[in-house]
Design a protein around this motif. Structure first.
Motif, mmCIF file in Angstrom:
data_model
loop_
_atom_site.group_PDB
_atom_site.id
_atom_site.type_symbol
_atom_site.label_atom_id
_atom_site.label_comp_id
_atom_site.label_asym_id
_atom_site.label_seq_id
_atom_site.Cartn_x
_atom_site.Cartn_y
_atom_site.Cartn_z
ATOM 1 N N ASP A 62 0.914 -1.419 -0.289
ATOM 2 C CA ASP A 62 -0.078 0.106 -0.038
ATOM 3 C C ASP A 62 1.307 1.232 -0.196
ATOM 4 N N LYS A 63 1.917 1.067 0.292
ATOM 5 C CA LYS A 63 2.861 2.009 0.644
ATOM 6 C C LYS A 63 3.488 2.523 -0.491
ATOM 7 N N GLN A 64 3.942 1.595 -1.215
ATOM 8 C CA GLN A 64 4.810 1.840 -2.561
ATOM 9 C C GLN A 64 3.615 2.442 -3.560
ATOM 10 N N TRP A 65 2.158 1.325 -3.724
ATOM 11 C CA TRP A 65 1.286 1.792 -4.426
ATOM 12 C C TRP A 65 0.922 3.901 -4.187
ATOM 13 N N ASN A 66 0.698 3.841 -3.276
ATOM 14 C CA ASN A 66 0.832 6.164 -2.289
ATOM 15 C C ASN A 66 1.550 6.734 -3.127
ATOM 16 N N ILE A 67 2.489 6.032 -2.920
ATOM 17 C CA ILE A 67 3.851 7.234 -3.600
ATOM 18 C C ILE A 67 3.357 7.152 -5.206
ATOM 19 N N LYS A 84 1.324 6.396 -7.782
ATOM 20 C CA LYS A 84 -0.323 5.865 -7.847
ATOM 21 C C LYS A 84 -1.202 7.347 -8.926
ATOM 22 N N ARG A 136 -3.018 -0.427 -10.381
ATOM 23 C CA ARG A 136 -2.817 -1.425 -8.809
ATOM 24 C C ARG A 136 -2.784 -2.611 -9.692
#
Length: 130
Positions: free
Chosen positions: A9-14, A16, A33
């Motif tokens: 989730d943290k990686q995707w939020n960077i 996204k 995603r």
């Protein structure tokens, strides 16, 4: 099913914001995603497009997404953003030691993104591969 190559989730939020936009939102059939995860899976495993597991969107959609995002420079932007966040943390003026401050998962994602970008640059113009 989750794969080792899937984004956290943290990686995707960077990254996204790079892959998502409101433009054409009504046309979106598959999650961005899931598309990014599918590309990372392909790059890491080296499988053929048509052998992509059924957990991912259809390979034709993933291939089209990959081609469009490479041509638009989105993969390169995502890689640059991850490098900045990884190397500099929150303050881009204060570099951190990559080895000690970067979580293992972040390094793995950075390597996958680098491999994806390298593969894209090698195959640019070779439509049979993409």
């Amino acid at each position: 099913m989750a794969y080792k190559t899937d984004l956290t989730d943290k990686q995707w939020n960077i990254i996204k914001p790079i892959f998502t936009s409101n433009k054409g939102r009504h046309l979106i059939e598959h999650s961005k995603r899931d598309m990014v995860n599918a590309v990372l899976y392909l790059v890491k495993t080296g499988c053929q497009w048509n052998l992509l597991p059924n957990d991912f969107p259809p390979y034709e959609a993933v291939r089209s997404f990959f081609r469009r995002t490479v041509n638009s420079g989105k993969w390169e932007m995502a890689l640059d953003l991850l490098v900045k966040k990884t190397a500099y943390g929150q303050d881009e003026n204060q570099p951190q030691a990559m080895e000690s401050s970067t979580p293992k998962a972040q390094k793995q994602l950075w390597l996958l993104m680098t491999e994806a970008l390298t593969a894209a640059k090698r195959s640019r113009g070779v439509n049979d591969i993409l």
